[in-house]
Design a protein around this motif. Structure first.
Motif, mmCIF file in Angstrom:
data_model
loop_
_atom_site.group_PDB
_atom_site.id
_atom_site.type_symbol
_atom_site.label_atom_id
_atom_site.label_comp_id
_atom_site.label_asym_id
_atom_site.label_seq_id
_atom_site.Cartn_x
_atom_site.Cartn_y
_atom_site.Cartn_z
ATOM 1 N N ILE B 9 0.904 -1.076 -0.094
ATOM 2 C CA ILE B 9 -0.034 -0.014 0.188
ATOM 3 C C ILE B 9 0.882 1.435 -0.027
ATOM 4 O O ILE B 9 0.622 2.264 -0.736
ATOM 5 C CB ILE B 9 -0.895 -0.067 1.227
ATOM 6 N N PHE B 10 1.986 1.247 0.643
ATOM 7 C CA PHE B 10 2.833 2.471 0.868
ATOM 8 C C PHE B 10 3.498 2.695 -0.435
ATOM 9 O O PHE B 10 3.351 3.749 -1.213
ATOM 10 C CB PHE B 10 3.863 2.090 1.992
ATOM 11 N N LEU B 13 1.177 4.049 -2.866
ATOM 12 C CA LEU B 13 0.682 5.398 -2.877
ATOM 13 C C LEU B 13 1.597 6.216 -3.412
ATOM 14 O O LEU B 13 1.344 7.295 -3.684
ATOM 15 C CB LEU B 13 0.253 5.584 -1.337
ATOM 16 N N VAL B 14 2.750 5.835 -3.209
ATOM 17 C CA VAL B 14 4.238 6.716 -3.777
ATOM 18 C C VAL B 14 4.016 6.758 -5.325
ATOM 19 O O VAL B 14 3.781 7.932 -5.705
ATOM 20 C CB VAL B 14 5.425 6.062 -3.422
ATOM 21 N N VAL B 15 3.700 5.455 -5.869
ATOM 22 C CA VAL B 15 3.647 5.730 -7.188
ATOM 23 C C VAL B 15 2.507 6.325 -7.605
ATOM 24 O O VAL B 15 2.417 7.463 -8.561
ATOM 25 C CB VAL B 15 3.654 4.281 -7.955
ATOM 26 N N GLY B 16 1.284 6.029 -7.001
ATOM 27 C CA GLY B 16 0.125 6.496 -7.176
ATOM 28 C C GLY B 16 -0.068 8.198 -7.250
ATOM 29 O O GLY B 16 -0.740 8.927 -8.249
ATOM 30 N N SER B 250 -3.106 -0.611 -6.977
ATOM 31 C CA SER B 250 -3.466 -1.868 -7.495
ATOM 32 C C SER B 250 -2.411 -2.394 -8.447
ATOM 33 O O SER B 250 -2.002 -3.579 -8.553
ATOM 34 C CB SER B 250 -4.696 -1.752 -8.761
ATOM 35 N N GLU B 251 -1.654 -1.441 -8.768
ATOM 36 C CA GLU B 251 -0.306 -1.901 -9.733
ATOM 37 C C GLU B 251 0.827 -2.725 -8.518
ATOM 38 O O GLU B 251 1.358 -3.591 -9.074
ATOM 39 C CB GLU B 251 0.487 -1.159 -10.272
ATOM 40 N N ALA B 252 0.710 -1.905 -7.542
ATOM 41 C CA ALA B 252 1.872 -2.249 -6.644
ATOM 42 C C ALA B 252 1.330 -3.776 -6.058
ATOM 43 O O ALA B 252 2.213 -4.845 -6.078
ATOM 44 C CB ALA B 252 2.020 -1.549 -5.353
ATOM 45 N N LEU B 270 -8.399 -2.439 -15.255
ATOM 46 C CA LEU B 270 -9.294 -1.434 -14.467
ATOM 47 C C LEU B 270 -9.996 -0.664 -15.353
ATOM 48 O O LEU B 270 -11.366 -0.387 -14.998
ATOM 49 C CB LEU B 270 -8.098 -0.804 -13.622
ATOM 50 N N MET B 271 -9.352 -0.053 -16.494
ATOM 51 C CA MET B 271 -9.990 0.814 -17.315
ATOM 52 C C MET B 271 -11.465 0.173 -17.625
ATOM 53 O O MET B 271 -12.391 0.919 -17.607
ATOM 54 C CB MET B 271 -8.932 1.333 -18.392
ATOM 55 N N ILE B 272 -11.109 -0.941 -18.166
ATOM 56 C CA ILE B 272 -12.367 -1.490 -18.930
ATOM 57 C C ILE B 272 -13.327 -1.834 -18.026
ATOM 58 O O ILE B 272 -14.456 -1.715 -18.144
ATOM 59 C CB ILE B 272 -11.620 -3.143 -19.503
ATOM 60 N N LEU B 273 -12.803 -2.328 -16.843
ATOM 61 C CA LEU B 273 -13.760 -2.853 -15.654
ATOM 62 C C LEU B 273 -14.847 -1.486 -15.480
ATOM 63 O O LEU B 273 -15.908 -1.592 -15.209
ATOM 64 C CB LEU B 273 -13.057 -3.361 -14.400
#
Lengths: 321, 288
Positions: B9-10, B13-16, B250-252, B270-273
């Motif tokens: 999660i950490f 969040l950084v990449v996000g 989600s990517e992490a 995720l986009m399609i969903l």
């Protein structure tokens, strides 16, 4: 009448072209140009006639290329058969991907298809057991020789492949012309003009959009299949989003929503970079500039601009709206 | 397992937060001018390279370089708006889209000419690693998160509290009415491009410090940025913030628990969903 004459003349010129131009390199370029015209014509169906910009032509070209190569190499299909099955496989992929993507319009659709291209590229690179990844598939077989009794056409020769590509292009042009002039084609144009109106007129637009998307993808798949057997080697590189952007460029440059536009645009996008013959970097900068200049100054592309030009000189015919 | 979970999660969040910065620029440009500014990733990449150049070749400090690069980015944004997008402002959206593709090519190749093809890492003095109960938090990553947060809050305040921000919101709501009220739409467009491009440059610098900038990062960044937009809803600022975090986390998770080779596929899925379930995005009430 004049149109029919022009078509016959162009095909005749294309048939005699290799008799006069015997430099292998030029024939090679002509083959690549014709393959790319097929892909660009596919992009034209969705982009020019339906008004939905798909940035996935490169991916579908890749699916067609890999499908045809793998069918002939692993499944033992005759090359002729695999080249025909490959567009069908591409169509299935397009149907699966198109159904959710076509629920959205405009920019959303372009973005989703771009991401789709990225996904296909990632799969081609990473599904090593099937695609061998980055190093690619070597020694893809050529089509089997055709024996006509009195003459045998072997596809080791470049010239034979030239005629194969030409025949494929003529076939594709004929099919696309038939489609865009049919009722389906008129519905596609209606969707481009005003989808809400078309919907209100009782047309189930999604069916037609899905058809246009699948059709355009299978043309790209067909082009990809010919490409794979012509080159004899494929890896993921030529099927990245860049190829899709090139197809869009070809359509815009030539004139979107015209049948001849993608031919001119496709030829230019293959031949111009070769003719410029400068370093890759400058070439692409020139390309980008060209793209911007064309959109600003010739927003409808070369072919409509030329048609307007000819008409204003001869004073014949009605001016395009 | 729980430690792993918190760790991811950490990381996410950084990449996000970087995705959010990219997406904020894209979403304002889209919401206000209706342009899918595809060259935004290239602007970010250019910013990363420029900062590296300022630090390594000219010996300017990290923070001044960062600020200078953002200023250059803002200027570049204004130039792009004036030279490329302005002439097609009344044409169908596809035209500005294709202009954007052309710009991408030009910026990327000019960048290649100016800074070369090598990937570079922006040097920072932050090498300490903080460990809280097994969760490792490199100092640098915390700074990235903090800087991104400051920029996001700063931008939100600018849009919500200042006069020019009010003009921007007015144009976004109703362009014609804004013109009638005496707002200069041209200066609003330039302001939006300047602000967005500066944020894009900031994202490029953070990417360069955290991972590396290379000629390939631009298309990846812009695709992620658009994925965030679709997740959050085109044109929505809260959507960009939430969408960026959702995508990053989600990517992490995908990279850690599924496969890192396929982590980029997650944004597409995720986009399609989201498009299937909530076409208007996670944070919008209704689609326009």
């Amino acid at each position: 009448m004049w149109t029919r004459f022009a078509i016959v003349a162009v095909i005749a010129a294309a048939i005699v072209f290799p008799l006069f131009v015997t430099v292998n390199y030029f024939i090679h370029l002509a083959i690549l140009a014709m393959i790319f015209m097929i892909v660009a014509q596919g992009a034209n169906v969705i982009q020019g006639y339906t008004g939905y910009v798909s940035i996935a032509q490169g991916a579908f070209m890749g699916i067609g290329a890999y499908a045809s190569a793998l069918l002939s190499m692993r499944a033992g299909f005759p090359v002729w058969l695999s080249m025909l099955v490959a567009p069908a496989i591409t169509a299935v992929a397009a149907a699966i991907a198109g159904y959710p993507s076509l629920r959205v319009k405009g920019h959303y659709f372009a973005i989703v298809t771009l991401a789709m291209n990225m996904v296909v590229f990632i799969v081609l690179v990473n599904w090593i057991s099937l695609t061998k990844g980055e190093p690619g598939l070597p020694s893809i077989p050529s089509p089997e020789a055709i024996n006509l009794g009195f003459i045998e056409i072997a596809f080791e020769k470049r010239r034979a492949f030239y005629y194969l590509a030409l025949a494929a292009l003529v076939l594709v042009m004929w099919i696309v012309a038939a489609v865009v002039r049919s009722r389906v084609g008129r519905v596609l144009l209606a969707i481009r003009q005003n989808e809400t109106f078309a919907e209100a007129a009782g047309i189930a637009c999604w069916k037609y959009k899905l058809f246009a998307f699948i059709f355009s993808a299978s043309l790209a798949g067909f082009g990809g299949a010919i490409y794979a057997h012509y080159m004899g080697f494929i890896n993921p590189t030529p099927f990245s989003a860049d190829a899709s952007l090139n197809a869009i460029l070809a359509v815009i440059l030539g004139g979107s929503g015209t049948l001849t536009g993608p031919l001119i645009g496709g030829a230019l996008t293959v031949i111009l970079p070769e003719a410029l013959r400068v370093a890759e970097i400058y070439r692409l900068i020139a390309y980008g500039l060209l793209l911007i200049l064309v959109v600003i100054f010739l927003p409808r592309g070369l072919v409509p601009a030329m048609v307007d030009g000819v008409r204003s000189i001869t004073g014949r015919g009605k001016k395009a709206p | 397992m729980l430690i792993d979970f918190i760790q991811q999660i950490f990381n996410g969040l950084v990449v996000g937060s970087i995705y959010t910065l990219i997406a904020l620029g894209l979403t304002t440009i889209f919401g206000i001018l209706g342009i899918a500014h595809f060259a935004h990733g290239s602007v970010a990449m250019f910013g990363g390279y420029l900062t590296y150049f300022l630090i390594s070749a000219l010996g300017i400090g990290l923070l001044p370089s960062f600020i200078l690069a953002m200023a250059v980015g803002a200027l570049l944004g204004v130039v792009l708006e004036r030279v490329a997008y302005y002439p097609v402002r009344n044409a169908p959206p596809i035209n500005s889209f294709i202009i954007a593709l052309g710009l991408t090519l030009i910026i990327e190749k000019l960048n290649l000419l100016a800074f070369g093809i090598d990937q570079v890492i922006i040097p920072t003095p932050f090498v300490n690693v903080i460990n809280i109960g097994g969760v490792t938090m490199p100092e640098l990553r915390i700074y990235v998160l903090v800087i991104a947060a400051i920029l996001v809050i700063g931008m939100t305040l600018l849009i919500q509290r200042t006069w020019i921000g009010m003009a921007v919101r007015a144009v976004a709501q109703n362009r014609l009415a804004a013109v009638l009220m005496g707002i200069n739409v041209n200066s609003v467009s330039m302001f939006v491009f300047a602000l967005s491009s500066a944020l894009g440059v900031a994202a490029g610098v953070l990417v360069g410090a955290l991972f590396a900038v290379a000629p390939g990062v631009s298309s990846g960044l812009v695709i992620k940025g658009f994925a965030v937009l679709i997740l959050g809803g085109l044109g929505s600022i809260p959507g960009a913030i939430v969408g960026g975090m959702v995508l990053g986390v989600s990517e992490a998770f995908a990279a850690a628990f599924v496969s890192s080779a396929y982590k980029d596929v997650i944004s597409f899925l995720l986009m399609i969903l989201v498009l299937l379930v909530r076409p208007e995005g996670l944070m919008r009430r209704s689609s326009r």
